[in-house]
Design an enzyme around this catalytic site. Structure first.
Site, PDB file in Angstrom:
ATOM      1  N   ASP A  46       0.848  -1.200   0.000  1.00  0.00           N
ATOM      2  CA  ASP A  46       0.000   0.000   0.000  1.00  0.00           C
ATOM      3  C   ASP A  46       0.883   1.250   0.000  1.00  0.00           C
ATOM      4  O   ASP A  46       0.388   2.375  -0.084  1.00  0.00           O
ATOM      5  CB  ASP A  46      -1.009  -0.005   1.164  1.00  0.00           C
ATOM      6  N   ASP A  85      -1.044  -6.172  -0.300  1.00  0.00           N
ATOM      7  CA  ASP A  85      -1.376  -5.591   1.000  1.00  0.00           C
ATOM      8  C   ASP A  85      -2.870  -5.363   1.145  1.00  0.00           C
ATOM      9  O   ASP A  85      -3.519  -4.912   0.182  1.00  0.00           O
ATOM     10  CB  ASP A  85      -0.727  -4.197   1.105  1.00  0.00           C
ATOM     11  N   LYS A 115      -1.064  -9.560   2.801  1.00  0.00           N
ATOM     12  CA  LYS A 115      -0.355  -9.093   3.995  1.00  0.00           C
ATOM     13  C   LYS A 115      -1.276  -8.162   4.756  1.00  0.00           C
ATOM     14  O   LYS A 115      -1.957  -7.336   4.141  1.00  0.00           O
ATOM     15  CB  LYS A 115       0.937  -8.371   3.606  1.00  0.00           C
ATOM     16  N   GLU A 117      -1.556  -5.703   8.490  1.00  0.00           N
ATOM     17  CA  GLU A 117      -0.807  -5.126   9.596  1.00  0.00           C
ATOM     18  C   GLU A 117      -1.403  -5.590  10.915  1.00  0.00           C
ATOM     19  O   GLU A 117      -2.618  -5.549  11.103  1.00  0.00           O
ATOM     20  CB  GLU A 117      -0.812  -3.585   9.499  1.00  0.00           C
ATOM     21  N   GLU A 180       9.019  -4.473  10.647  1.00  0.00           N
ATOM     22  CA  GLU A 180       9.513  -3.177  10.152  1.00  0.00           C
ATOM     23  C   GLU A 180      10.033  -2.328  11.301  1.00  0.00           C
ATOM     24  O   GLU A 180       9.371  -2.187  12.341  1.00  0.00           O
ATOM     25  CB  GLU A 180       8.372  -2.434   9.415  1.00  0.00           C
TER      26      GLU A 180
HETATM   27  O1  KIV Z   1       3.566  -1.134   1.689  1.00  0.00           O
HETATM   28  C1  KIV Z   1       4.728  -1.546   1.637  1.00  0.00           C
HETATM   29  O2  KIV Z   1       5.461  -1.325   0.671  1.00  0.00           O
HETATM   30  C2  KIV Z   1       5.233  -2.309   2.774  1.00  0.00           C
HETATM   31  C3  KIV Z   1       6.702  -2.541   2.824  1.00  0.00           C
HETATM   32  C4  KIV Z   1       7.407  -1.305   3.193  1.00  0.00           C
HETATM   33  C5  KIV Z   1       7.039  -3.668   3.711  1.00  0.00           C
HETATM   34  O3  KIV Z   1       4.483  -2.693   3.611  1.00  0.00           O
END
Ligand code: KIV
Length: 263
Positions: A46, A85, A115, A117, A180
């Site tokens: 994202d 994401d 993915k 969070e 992160e």
């Molecule tokens: O959104 C993204 O690019 C990320 C990375 C920085 C891990 O979550």
């Protein structure tokens, strides 16, 4: 054709001590180049809200935008695992809502994993997604979607909580944990304590893999980049030089030449 990277092959890489490379991608052309270069995982992050759209945070990225860019990247990948994401707030809406959105992302983009969070507080959501057959990466440590709540992009020091998040995510069935902005020592401890692979960004060298934003890695990002970034190229300068030459050739009439013209 090379064998595609899967959750199983990533697990084997951890067991064999082979490091995993992940890079963000947002379009077909870059995805093809990264895939052909041999990157193991392509993340449709994202971060596109910042990198592609020029926003200050990742929060504006919408579900439809993630799906659009996910489709473009998936078309360019033949070996790398494509991960998309969950944009804010779709990963935070509870198990059933998050399942619906994740299923839509998988069906419409052709990606292989999502993915989200969060860690411990996301355990039930992760469990539901995994039970439905959706591979999940849990993003712990600095969670960019919570930037306003945590007061900026900074190293996360609540060690016990991050450890708990990582192990709760694994316990709930996440096949990978992304960390992160945590101290290298914590990155190493968590990597040692988990069976599933860890991917770090600003989490030190001991993680099972590393991820960088492609524009940072390639030297395309204008302005300041975080301390954890290493530029492996100077493509921004390359683009500027190429375009300057093009403008000159247009202006002095040497482009197009005879061989570049039709008779
Ligand atoms: O959104 C993204 O690019 C990320 C990375 C920085 C891990 O979550």
């Amino acid at each position: 054709m090379m064998k595609p990277v899967t959750t199983v092959s990533l697990q084997k890489m951890k067991q064999a001590g082979q490091k995993i490379s992940m890079v963000t991608a947002y379009d077909y052309t870059m995805a093809r180049i990264l895939d052909e270069a041999g990157v193991d995982m392509l993340l449709v992050g994202d971060s596109l809200a910042m990198v592609v759209q020029g926003n200050q945070t990742t929060i504006p990225a919408t579900l439809d935008e993630m799906i659009y860019h996910g489709k473009c990247v998936a078309r360019g990948a033949s070996r790398a695992m494509v991960v998309v994401d969950l944009p804010f707030p779709h990963g935070q809406l509870g198990p059933m809502e998050t399942l619906k959105v994740s299923a839509r992302i998988l069906k419409e983009t052709g990606c292989a994993a999502i993915k989200l969070e969060g860690g411990a507080e996301q355990a039930e959501t992760i469990r539901v997604l995994v039970a439905a057959g959706i591979p999940v990466i849990a993003h712990v440590g600095l969670r960019p979607q919570s930037v306003h709540a945590i007061g900026g992009y900074k190293v996360q020091r609540h060690l016990e909580q991050i450890h708990q998040d990582a192990s709760a995510a694994q316990g709930a069935g996440a096949f990978c944990v992304l960390m992160e902005c945590v101290a290298a020592e914590l990155g190493a401890q968590i990597t040692d304590s988990l069976d599933v692979p860890t991917i770090g960004i600003g989490a030190g060298p001991s993680c099972d893999g590393q991820v960088l934003v492609c524009t940072d890695l390639l030297g395309l990002t204008q302005g300041r980049v975080p301390r954890f970034v290493r530029k492996f190229g100077e493509l921004g300068e390359g683009v500027r030089n190429a375009v300057t030459e093009y403008i000159e050739a247009v202006q002095d009439g040497t482009f197009p030449s005879e061989s570049e013209s039709f008779r």
